[in-house]
Design a protein around this motif. Sequence first.
Motif, PDB file in Angstrom:
ATOM      1  N   ARG A 178     101.941  37.441 -25.124  1.00  0.00           N
ATOM      2  CA  ARG A 178     101.420  37.312 -23.761  1.00  0.00           C
ATOM      3  C   ARG A 178     100.932  35.882 -23.541  1.00  0.00           C
ATOM      4  NH1 ARG A 178      96.181  40.504 -21.804  1.00  0.00           N
ATOM      5  NH2 ARG A 178      96.105  39.680 -19.713  1.00  0.00           N
ATOM      6  N   ASN A 179     101.386  35.270 -22.457  1.00  0.00           N
ATOM      7  CA  ASN A 179     100.961  33.924 -22.059  1.00  0.00           C
ATOM      8  C   ASN A 179     101.157  32.890 -23.164  1.00  0.00           C
ATOM      9  OD1 ASN A 179     100.203  34.986 -19.569  1.00  0.00           O
ATOM     10  ND2 ASN A 179      98.155  35.458 -20.295  1.00  0.00           N
ATOM     11  N   GLY A 180     102.246  32.993 -23.898  1.00  0.00           N
ATOM     12  CA  GLY A 180     102.553  32.022 -24.942  1.00  0.00           C
ATOM     13  C   GLY A 180     101.826  32.245 -26.255  1.00  0.00           C
ATOM     14  N   GLY A 181     100.982  33.271 -26.324  1.00  0.00           N
ATOM     15  CA  GLY A 181     100.290  33.634 -27.555  1.00  0.00           C
ATOM     16  C   GLY A 181      98.963  32.911 -27.692  1.00  0.00           C
ATOM     17  N   PRO A 182      98.118  33.307 -28.600  1.00  0.00           N
ATOM     18  CA  PRO A 182      98.340  34.343 -29.607  1.00  0.00           C
ATOM     19  C   PRO A 182      98.150  35.760 -29.062  1.00  0.00           C
ATOM     20  CG  PRO A 182      96.160  33.457 -29.916  1.00  0.00           C
ATOM     21  CD  PRO A 182      96.811  32.682 -28.779  1.00  0.00           C
ATOM     22  N   ALA A 183      97.746  35.894 -27.793  1.00  0.00           N
ATOM     23  CA  ALA A 183      97.550  37.232 -27.215  1.00  0.00           C
ATOM     24  C   ALA A 183      98.876  37.985 -27.177  1.00  0.00           C
ATOM     25  CB  ALA A 183      96.967  37.124 -25.811  1.00  0.00           C
ATOM     26  N   THR A 184      98.779  39.308 -27.300  1.00  0.00           N
ATOM     27  CA  THR A 184      99.968  40.157 -27.242  1.00  0.00           C
ATOM     28  C   THR A 184      99.714  41.319 -26.290  1.00  0.00           C
ATOM     29  OG1 THR A 184      99.229  41.520 -29.096  1.00  0.00           O
ATOM     30  CG2 THR A 184     100.641  39.631 -29.624  1.00  0.00           C
ATOM     31  N   ALA A 185     100.784  41.972 -25.918  1.00  0.00           N
ATOM     32  CA  ALA A 185     100.716  43.216 -25.146  1.00  0.00           C
ATOM     33  C   ALA A 185     101.630  44.208 -25.849  1.00  0.00           C
ATOM     34  CB  ALA A 185     101.157  42.994 -23.710  1.00  0.00           C
ATOM     35  N   THR A 186     101.144  45.421 -26.041  1.00  0.00           N
ATOM     36  CA  THR A 186     101.927  46.455 -26.712  1.00  0.00           C
ATOM     37  C   THR A 186     102.295  47.540 -25.713  1.00  0.00           C
ATOM     38  OG1 THR A 186     100.798  46.020 -28.802  1.00  0.00           O
ATOM     39  CG2 THR A 186     101.927  48.135 -28.595  1.00  0.00           C
ATOM     40  N   PHE A 187     103.568  47.887 -25.712  1.00  0.00           N
ATOM     41  CA  PHE A 187     104.111  48.936 -24.845  1.00  0.00           C
ATOM     42  C   PHE A 187     104.575  50.063 -25.758  1.00  0.00           C
ATOM     43  CE2 PHE A 187     104.425  45.007 -22.607  1.00  0.00           C
ATOM     44  CZ  PHE A 187     104.174  45.321 -21.286  1.00  0.00           C
ATOM     45  N   ALA A 188     104.266  51.305 -25.408  1.00  0.00           N
ATOM     46  CA  ALA A 188     104.634  52.420 -26.274  1.00  0.00           C
ATOM     47  C   ALA A 188     104.949  53.657 -25.454  1.00  0.00           C
ATOM     48  CB  ALA A 188     103.505  52.712 -27.256  1.00  0.00           C
ATOM     49  N   GLY A 189     105.684  54.562 -26.067  1.00  0.00           N
ATOM     50  CA  GLY A 189     105.975  55.827 -25.416  1.00  0.00           C
ATOM     51  C   GLY A 189     106.958  56.662 -26.195  1.00  0.00           C
ATOM     52  N   SER A 190     107.053  57.917 -25.792  1.00  0.00           N
ATOM     53  CA  SER A 190     107.997  58.870 -26.378  1.00  0.00           C
ATOM     54  C   SER A 190     108.826  59.474 -25.252  1.00  0.00           C
ATOM     55  CB  SER A 190     107.245  59.972 -27.126  1.00  0.00           C
ATOM     56  OG  SER A 190     106.525  59.439 -28.188  1.00  0.00           O
ATOM     57  N   SER A 191     109.385  58.610 -24.444  1.00  0.00           N
ATOM     58  CA  SER A 191     110.112  59.097 -23.270  1.00  0.00           C
ATOM     59  C   SER A 191     111.588  58.719 -23.315  1.00  0.00           C
ATOM     60  CB  SER A 191     109.455  58.545 -21.992  1.00  0.00           C
ATOM     61  OG  SER A 191     109.355  57.142 -22.067  1.00  0.00           O
ATOM     62  N   ASN A 192     112.179  58.837 -24.528  1.00  0.00           N
ATOM     63  CA  ASN A 192     113.609  58.565 -24.620  1.00  0.00           C
ATOM     64  C   ASN A 192     114.408  59.679 -23.962  1.00  0.00           C
ATOM     65  OD1 ASN A 192     112.700  60.058 -27.176  1.00  0.00           O
ATOM     66  ND2 ASN A 192     114.922  60.386 -27.193  1.00  0.00           N
ATOM     67  N   PRO A 193     115.570  59.334 -23.405  1.00  0.00           N
ATOM     68  CA  PRO A 193     116.456  60.386 -22.896  1.00  0.00           C
ATOM     69  C   PRO A 193     117.155  61.053 -24.079  1.00  0.00           C
ATOM     70  CG  PRO A 193     117.530  58.269 -22.697  1.00  0.00           C
ATOM     71  CD  PRO A 193     116.123  58.003 -23.193  1.00  0.00           C
ATOM     72  N   SER A 194     117.884  62.104 -23.842  1.00  0.00           N
ATOM     73  CA  SER A 194     118.706  62.723 -24.872  1.00  0.00           C
ATOM     74  C   SER A 194     119.797  61.711 -25.256  1.00  0.00           C
ATOM     75  CB  SER A 194     119.337  64.002 -24.313  1.00  0.00           C
ATOM     76  OG  SER A 194     120.132  64.595 -25.292  1.00  0.00           O
ATOM     77  N   ILE A 195     119.955  61.468 -26.549  1.00  0.00           N
ATOM     78  CA  ILE A 195     120.911  60.458 -27.018  1.00  0.00           C
ATOM     79  C   ILE A 195     121.919  61.135 -27.941  1.00  0.00           C
ATOM     80  CG2 ILE A 195     121.182  58.275 -28.256  1.00  0.00           C
ATOM     81  CD1 ILE A 195     118.180  57.740 -27.598  1.00  0.00           C
ATOM     82  N   PRO A 196     123.210  61.109 -27.585  1.00  0.00           N
ATOM     83  CA  PRO A 196     124.232  61.725 -28.437  1.00  0.00           C
ATOM     84  C   PRO A 196     124.381  60.968 -29.769  1.00  0.00           C
ATOM     85  CG  PRO A 196     125.106  61.211 -26.245  1.00  0.00           C
ATOM     86  CD  PRO A 196     123.761  60.572 -26.352  1.00  0.00           C
ATOM     87  N   ALA A 197     124.910  61.645 -30.781  1.00  0.00           N
ATOM     88  CA  ALA A 197     125.181  61.004 -32.068  1.00  0.00           C
ATOM     89  C   ALA A 197     126.114  59.815 -31.874  1.00  0.00           C
ATOM     90  CB  ALA A 197     125.814  62.016 -33.023  1.00  0.00           C
ATOM     91  N   PHE A 198     125.902  58.785 -32.670  1.00  0.00           N
ATOM     92  CA  PHE A 198     126.692  57.552 -32.674  1.00  0.00           C
ATOM     93  C   PHE A 198     126.601  56.791 -31.353  1.00  0.00           C
ATOM     94  CE2 PHE A 198     128.553  60.490 -35.752  1.00  0.00           C
ATOM     95  CZ  PHE A 198     128.297  59.761 -36.903  1.00  0.00           C
ATOM     96  N   SER A 199     125.449  56.918 -30.689  1.00  0.00           N
ATOM     97  CA  SER A 199     125.199  56.180 -29.450  1.00  0.00           C
ATOM     98  C   SER A 199     124.030  55.227 -29.656  1.00  0.00           C
ATOM     99  CB  SER A 199     124.862  57.145 -28.312  1.00  0.00           C
ATOM    100  OG  SER A 199     125.967  57.967 -28.028  1.00  0.00           O
ATOM    101  N   ALA A 200     123.965  54.218 -28.818  1.00  0.00           N
ATOM    102  CA  ALA A 200     122.883  53.237 -28.897  1.00  0.00           C
ATOM    103  C   ALA A 200     121.559  53.876 -28.488  1.00  0.00           C
ATOM    104  CB  ALA A 200     123.194  52.048 -27.999  1.00  0.00           C
ATOM    105  N   PHE A 201     120.483  53.451 -29.148  1.00  0.00           N
ATOM    106  CA  PHE A 201     119.158  53.994 -28.886  1.00  0.00           C
ATOM    107  C   PHE A 201     118.596  53.415 -27.580  1.00  0.00           C
ATOM    108  CE2 PHE A 201     114.546  53.959 -29.186  1.00  0.00           C
ATOM    109  CZ  PHE A 201     114.295  55.271 -29.520  1.00  0.00           C
ATOM    110  N   ARG A 202     118.016  54.295 -26.758  1.00  0.00           N
ATOM    111  CA  ARG A 202     117.373  53.907 -25.489  1.00  0.00           C
ATOM    112  C   ARG A 202     116.029  54.613 -25.410  1.00  0.00           C
ATOM    113  NH1 ARG A 202     121.923  56.185 -24.382  1.00  0.00           N
ATOM    114  NH2 ARG A 202     121.097  57.793 -23.049  1.00  0.00           N
ATOM    115  N   SER A 203     115.050  53.935 -24.804  1.00  0.00           N
ATOM    116  CA  SER A 203     113.748  54.543 -24.645  1.00  0.00           C
ATOM    117  C   SER A 203     113.007  53.928 -23.465  1.00  0.00           C
ATOM    118  CB  SER A 203     112.913  54.359 -25.912  1.00  0.00           C
ATOM    119  OG  SER A 203     111.697  55.071 -25.805  1.00  0.00           O
TER     120      SER A 203
END
Length: 162
Positions: free
Chosen positions: A88-113
């Motif tokens: 954040r703002n060139g550092g050293p500050a950071t921002a953390t984004f988190a969640g468990s809201s991935n869509p259904s992802i078929p086998a052998f597909s790229a991960f999305r969240s």
Amino acid sequence: MRPSRLGIGAALAAGALAVSGLALAPAAAAVTPTDAKADYDCGSFGGGDANLRAVQSGSSITITVSTSVVTPLPIGAGAATTTLKLTRNGGPATATFAGSSNPSIPAFSAFRSGPLTSATAFAPGNTLDSYFAGTALTLKIFGTTVACEAVTSQTPGPFVVN
């Protein structure tokens, strides 16, 4: 009883003024750019591009992540946890984004969240870019943790809060 022409005219004028006021209202603030890309190294799990899409609502930002990491098994909606740390703002500050809201992802597909959320309140002019001081992107799937480090800064540039 006939309606007054003055009353009808005043009502029409007030309505026109209200509509023109809506048309001139300022547009909602939006983080720019909306989309950015950065390379991540996820060790034995591979790596490559991660596409980040940011959406701003007031002082809050949510981010959706699409990675090059391919899952060999199908993942049910909401079954993975994702954490993204940005400088954040060139550092050293950071921002953390988190969640468990991935869509259904078929086998052998790229991960999305996403959308991933942050408890950080952002102010106009704040910037968010790749984090290089350790694990920047963590994917937790079926009890396995995939830790990824940023290899490049975001292109076309950092997110800038408006």
